[in-house]
Write a protein that holds these residues in place. Sequence first.
Motif, PDB file in Angstrom:
ATOM      1  N   ASN A 174     -55.347   7.484  15.185  1.00 17.60           N
ATOM      2  CA  ASN A 174     -55.300   6.575  16.365  1.00 17.60           C
ATOM      3  C   ASN A 174     -56.706   5.911  16.723  1.00 17.60           C
ATOM      4  N   ILE A 175     -57.582   6.882  16.445  1.00  6.52           N
ATOM      5  CA  ILE A 175     -58.979   6.562  16.695  1.00  6.52           C
ATOM      6  C   ILE A 175     -59.394   5.590  15.583  1.00  6.52           C
ATOM      7  N   VAL A 176     -59.033   5.991  14.245  1.00  7.43           N
ATOM      8  CA  VAL A 176     -59.488   5.329  13.049  1.00  7.43           C
ATOM      9  C   VAL A 176     -58.875   3.799  13.478  1.00  7.43           C
ATOM     10  N   ASP A 177     -57.422   3.828  13.558  1.00  7.65           N
ATOM     11  CA  ASP A 177     -56.969   2.637  13.785  1.00  7.65           C
ATOM     12  C   ASP A 177     -57.418   1.695  14.664  1.00  7.65           C
ATOM     13  N   LYS A 178     -57.894   2.217  15.879  1.00  7.50           N
ATOM     14  CA  LYS A 178     -58.554   1.264  16.879  1.00  7.50           C
ATOM     15  C   LYS A 178     -59.989   0.635  16.159  1.00  7.50           C
ATOM     16  N   VAL A 179     -60.648   1.676  15.930  1.00  8.38           N
ATOM     17  CA  VAL A 179     -61.890   1.424  15.422  1.00  8.38           C
ATOM     18  C   VAL A 179     -62.010   0.409  14.154  1.00  8.38           C
ATOM     19  N   ILE A 180     -61.045   0.535  13.213  1.00  8.91           N
ATOM     20  CA  ILE A 180     -60.803  -0.721  12.192  1.00  8.91           C
ATOM     21  C   ILE A 180     -60.503  -1.799  12.724  1.00  8.91           C
ATOM     22  N   GLU A 181     -59.750  -1.766  13.727  1.00  8.49           N
ATOM     23  CA  GLU A 181     -59.356  -3.102  14.338  1.00  8.49           C
ATOM     24  C   GLU A 181     -60.475  -3.797  14.978  1.00  8.49           C
ATOM     25  N   ILE A 182     -61.389  -3.305  15.798  1.00  9.90           N
ATOM     26  CA  ILE A 182     -62.633  -3.612  16.470  1.00  9.90           C
ATOM     27  C   ILE A 182     -63.714  -4.058  15.368  1.00  9.90           C
ATOM     28  N   PHE A 183     -64.019  -3.072  14.575  1.00 13.08           N
ATOM     29  CA  PHE A 183     -64.878  -3.213  13.395  1.00 13.08           C
ATOM     30  C   PHE A 183     -64.750  -4.411  12.545  1.00 13.08           C
ATOM     31  N   ASN A 184     -63.633  -4.910  12.494  1.00  9.24           N
ATOM     32  CA  ASN A 184     -63.158  -5.745  11.474  1.00  9.24           C
ATOM     33  C   ASN A 184     -62.622  -7.286  12.095  1.00  9.24           C
ATOM     34  N   ASP A 185     -62.980  -7.281  13.495  1.00 11.69           N
ATOM     35  CA  ASP A 185     -62.774  -8.509  14.007  1.00 11.69           C
ATOM     36  C   ASP A 185     -63.984  -9.337  13.839  1.00 11.69           C
ATOM     37  N   LYS A 186     -63.989 -10.352  13.240  1.00 14.36           N
ATOM     38  CA  LYS A 186     -65.154 -11.265  13.136  1.00 14.36           C
ATOM     39  C   LYS A 186     -65.429 -12.076  14.403  1.00 14.36           C
ATOM     40  N   THR A 187     -64.485 -12.078  15.404  1.00 13.88           N
ATOM     41  CA  THR A 187     -64.876 -12.721  16.569  1.00 13.88           C
ATOM     42  C   THR A 187     -65.490 -11.927  17.576  1.00 13.88           C
ATOM     43  N   THR A 188     -65.922 -10.493  17.071  1.00 17.53           N
ATOM     44  CA  THR A 188     -66.235  -9.557  17.808  1.00 17.53           C
ATOM     45  C   THR A 188     -67.226  -8.861  17.360  1.00 17.53           C
ATOM     46  N   PHE A 189     -67.317  -8.491  15.995  1.00 17.25           N
ATOM     47  CA  PHE A 189     -68.153  -7.525  15.497  1.00 17.25           C
ATOM     48  C   PHE A 189     -68.828  -7.749  14.484  1.00 17.25           C
ATOM     49  N   ALA A 190     -70.374  -7.309  14.187  1.00 17.25           N
ATOM     50  CA  ALA A 190     -71.291  -7.393  13.093  1.00 17.25           C
ATOM     51  C   ALA A 190     -71.991  -6.465  13.254  1.00 17.25           C
ATOM     52  N   GLN A 191     -72.248  -5.957  11.733  1.00 17.48           N
ATOM     53  CA  GLN A 191     -73.052  -4.616  11.581  1.00 17.48           C
ATOM     54  C   GLN A 191     -74.630  -4.860  11.891  1.00 17.48           C
ATOM     55  N   THR A 192     -75.218  -3.777  12.152  1.00 20.05           N
ATOM     56  CA  THR A 192     -76.785  -3.968  12.618  1.00 20.05           C
ATOM     57  C   THR A 192     -77.536  -4.481  11.314  1.00 20.05           C
ATOM     58  N   MET A 193     -77.225  -4.324  10.024  1.00 19.50           N
ATOM     59  CA  MET A 193     -78.007  -4.635   8.843  1.00 19.50           C
ATOM     60  C   MET A 193     -77.865  -6.193   8.653  1.00 19.50           C
TER      61      MET A 193
END
Length: 487
Positions: free
Chosen positions: A294-313
């Motif tokens: 469940n944690i992995v599902d939610k993190v994948i959802e957040i981290f792959n939402d381009k309206t929300t997330f980007a990587q530090t690098m």
Amino acid sequence: MRKIISLAIVFILITVTIVGCANDGENNKINDNDLSSDQIENTTEDVSKKIPDPILTAYNLNGRDYHLLVPASVGWVNSRDFEYFPELAGEPINDAVQARIIAVEEMYNCVIKATQSGSMVSDARREILANGTTYDVIMPALTEVSQIAGEGLLLDLYKIDTLYFEMPWWSSQSCKNLSIMNKLYYTMSDVSVIDNDGIGAMIFNKALIISHDLEMPYQFVYEGAWTFDRLYSLCKGISRDLNGDGVMDKDDQYGFITDNGNILGMLYAGGNKLVTKDSDDIPSPSINNDRTMNIVDKVIEIFNDKTTFAQTMLFGDAVACNNAFMNNQILIRYSAMFRFTQIREMENDFGFLPLPKFDETQESHHHPYSYASPGVAIPITAQNPEENGAVLEALAYYGRTVLLPAYYEINLQTKITRDEDSPKMLDIIFDTGIVDLGYIYNFGGMREMFAQFVNNNSNTFPSAYASLETKILTEIDKLVETFKEVY
């Protein structure tokens, strides 16, 4: 004259500090939010009466060097636990370092020396295998000291009578989580403040909260409602193309920034660890369960939402990401505390936040320490372990009562925070720090397994874990057998 002044600093800091010595929170850090000033004063007095005898009845080292091998300043590790610079007199941490050294030197008639090393494993191993007694204490990174422990080169700290692990200057959660078969060869303590720089946490940009008419997130924390879903809803839709060039890059705005690898940090934040211990204090994998899924599902959802997330690098490196945050391009950033101490010159206001819970049923927040944090250990070649332990106990005690307040109350809470809520957030963060043997030993490569789920935008945890399980169990068994053989 400087010695007199420095000793005055010791006693002033011990008298006025509101160090959480009475706090039995998991990480034994400072948490005085619910105490009145009278209660704080009484608490400090009560704890002073519990100081173990070795703190009060000193050994006499007859002027000899008490030598520590400590990490060199590399990356985020700033080796300042034992470095005093006269030209920086008046700077809180610098003065506290000197005050602690003088107090312990006078108490034990010794000379505290610290040698920095960028090759801790080889330097310590070479000295110990040669039956050398140069180093009374070694402080390699957790991943490094674990190697040395596995070679039978360290003493079981639990057998040293001058070390009092029930005292708050020892990290109770570290002792609990880092022992194997009820033996403790290394742990974390207030001998060092470096580990505090490596703890994971969050900061947010107040100006962006206000300009986007969002709720200030502090209240979610107070209500126990600062969760993965709250983080997501707060950051969702914030990313935007500021310069209108049609490309989302380092010049644009983002809701949430961290690294894909911090999916593992989110796993810890959500209340899971890679391993736990059984009734014999032997590590056992603890992630093959629905909560991990469940944690992995939610993190994948957040981290792959381009309206929300980007990587530090995306910004090039962590420093450039700091600059983007100060330039109002990032709403919330998850990183190490070290990075947040670098933004004190930011014009707009910012605030600290704990890592979110997975959901509101989770009892506590959790914050992973970096595996590069220094552990504390005593070489097996120690000629007088009780003497080594007594001075180490004093260094931890004065680390707690002198050095930590300078780092925490003066440096973080006064110089860096911008509001009355952030110090309370810092209390939560430091009170809920955790370490995990699975993170340190990386059994079967389990530490790196999680980033691939974000990178591939697919939760393949069951098959990924199944492919590693035999190797994980084999490496745990090998570690346990090694400890049985060498000790």
